[in-house]
Design a protein around this motif. Structure first.
Motif, PDB file in Angstrom:
ATOM      1  N   MET A  24      35.279  38.222  41.850  1.00 27.40           N
ATOM      2  CA  MET A  24      36.068  39.443  41.660  1.00 27.40           C
ATOM      3  C   MET A  24      36.927  39.741  42.883  1.00 27.40           C
ATOM      4  O   MET A  24      38.047  40.229  42.761  1.00 27.40           O
ATOM      5  N   GLN A  27      39.948  37.538  42.766  1.00 30.22           N
ATOM      6  CA  GLN A  27      40.880  38.067  41.768  1.00 30.22           C
ATOM      7  C   GLN A  27      41.656  39.251  42.337  1.00 30.22           C
ATOM      8  O   GLN A  27      42.878  39.341  42.180  1.00 30.22           O
ATOM      9  N   SER A  28      40.976  40.153  43.011  1.00 29.59           N
ATOM     10  CA  SER A  28      41.655  41.310  43.592  1.00 29.59           C
ATOM     11  C   SER A  28      42.641  40.895  44.671  1.00 29.59           C
ATOM     12  O   SER A  28      43.732  41.461  44.779  1.00 29.59           O
ATOM     13  N   THR A  29      42.261  39.908  45.472  1.00 36.39           N
ATOM     14  CA  THR A  29      43.153  39.423  46.522  1.00 36.39           C
ATOM     15  C   THR A  29      44.418  38.815  45.929  1.00 36.39           C
ATOM     16  O   THR A  29      45.522  39.054  46.424  1.00 36.39           O
ATOM     17  N   LEU A  31      45.771  39.601  43.119  1.00 35.57           N
ATOM     18  CA  LEU A  31      46.597  40.699  42.616  1.00 35.57           C
ATOM     19  C   LEU A  31      47.341  41.402  43.745  1.00 35.57           C
ATOM     20  O   LEU A  31      48.514  41.753  43.601  1.00 35.57           O
ATOM     21  N   LEU A  32      46.653  41.612  44.861  1.00 34.95           N
ATOM     22  CA  LEU A  32      47.294  42.309  45.966  1.00 34.95           C
ATOM     23  C   LEU A  32      48.378  41.466  46.625  1.00 34.95           C
ATOM     24  O   LEU A  32      49.345  42.004  47.159  1.00 34.95           O
ATOM     25  N   ILE A  45      43.648  35.580  36.445  1.00 33.85           N
ATOM     26  CA  ILE A  45      42.873  36.818  36.317  1.00 33.85           C
ATOM     27  C   ILE A  45      42.056  36.810  35.033  1.00 33.85           C
ATOM     28  O   ILE A  45      40.871  37.168  35.037  1.00 33.85           O
ATOM     29  N   THR A  49      37.913  36.910  35.366  1.00 37.07           N
ATOM     30  CA  THR A  49      37.248  38.164  35.001  1.00 37.07           C
ATOM     31  C   THR A  49      36.062  37.956  34.062  1.00 37.07           C
ATOM     32  O   THR A  49      34.968  38.450  34.359  1.00 37.07           O
TER      33      THR A  49
END
Length: 77
Positions: A24, A27-29, A31-32, A45, A49
Motif C-alpha cells: 500500500m 501504491q501511495s508513493t 500516486l504522489l 494501482i 490494491t
C-alpha cells in the motif's frame, strides 16, 4: 497460523501484514510521484490494491497450518 486477532499471533501473520502495508505504501508513493494519473499508473494501482487487501485479510483471519506429523507417515509400512 494464528491471526492478528488471536492472543499470540504467529510470525507469518505479522510478516503478511507488514508486506501488505508495504504494498500500500508503494501504491501511495506512485500516486504522489505522478502529476496526473495515467493508464499505466492506474493499472499498477488496480493490481496492487486487491493484493494488499487480500494479504491484510489473510493476516487478520489466519491461514491454517498443516498438522505436525502429516509428512512423517511412511507409505507401505
Amino acid at each position: 497460523m494464528n491471526g492478528l486477532t488471536s492472543s499470540a499471533p504467529s510470525q507469518s501473520a505479522i510478516r503478511l501484514t507488514v508486506s501488505g502495508f508495504l504494498l500500500m505504501l508503494v501504491q501511495s508513493t506512485l500516486l504522489l510521484m505522478s502529476p496526473a494519473l495515467g493508464d499505466d499508473a492506474g493499472t499498477v494501482i488496480w493490481t496492487l490494491t486487491p493484493l494488499a487487501i487480500s494479504v491484510f485479510v489473510a493476516a487478520l483471519i489466519g491461514i491454517p497450518e498443516p498438522a505436525e506429523g502429516h509428512w512423517r507417515q511412511r507409505h507401505g509400512r
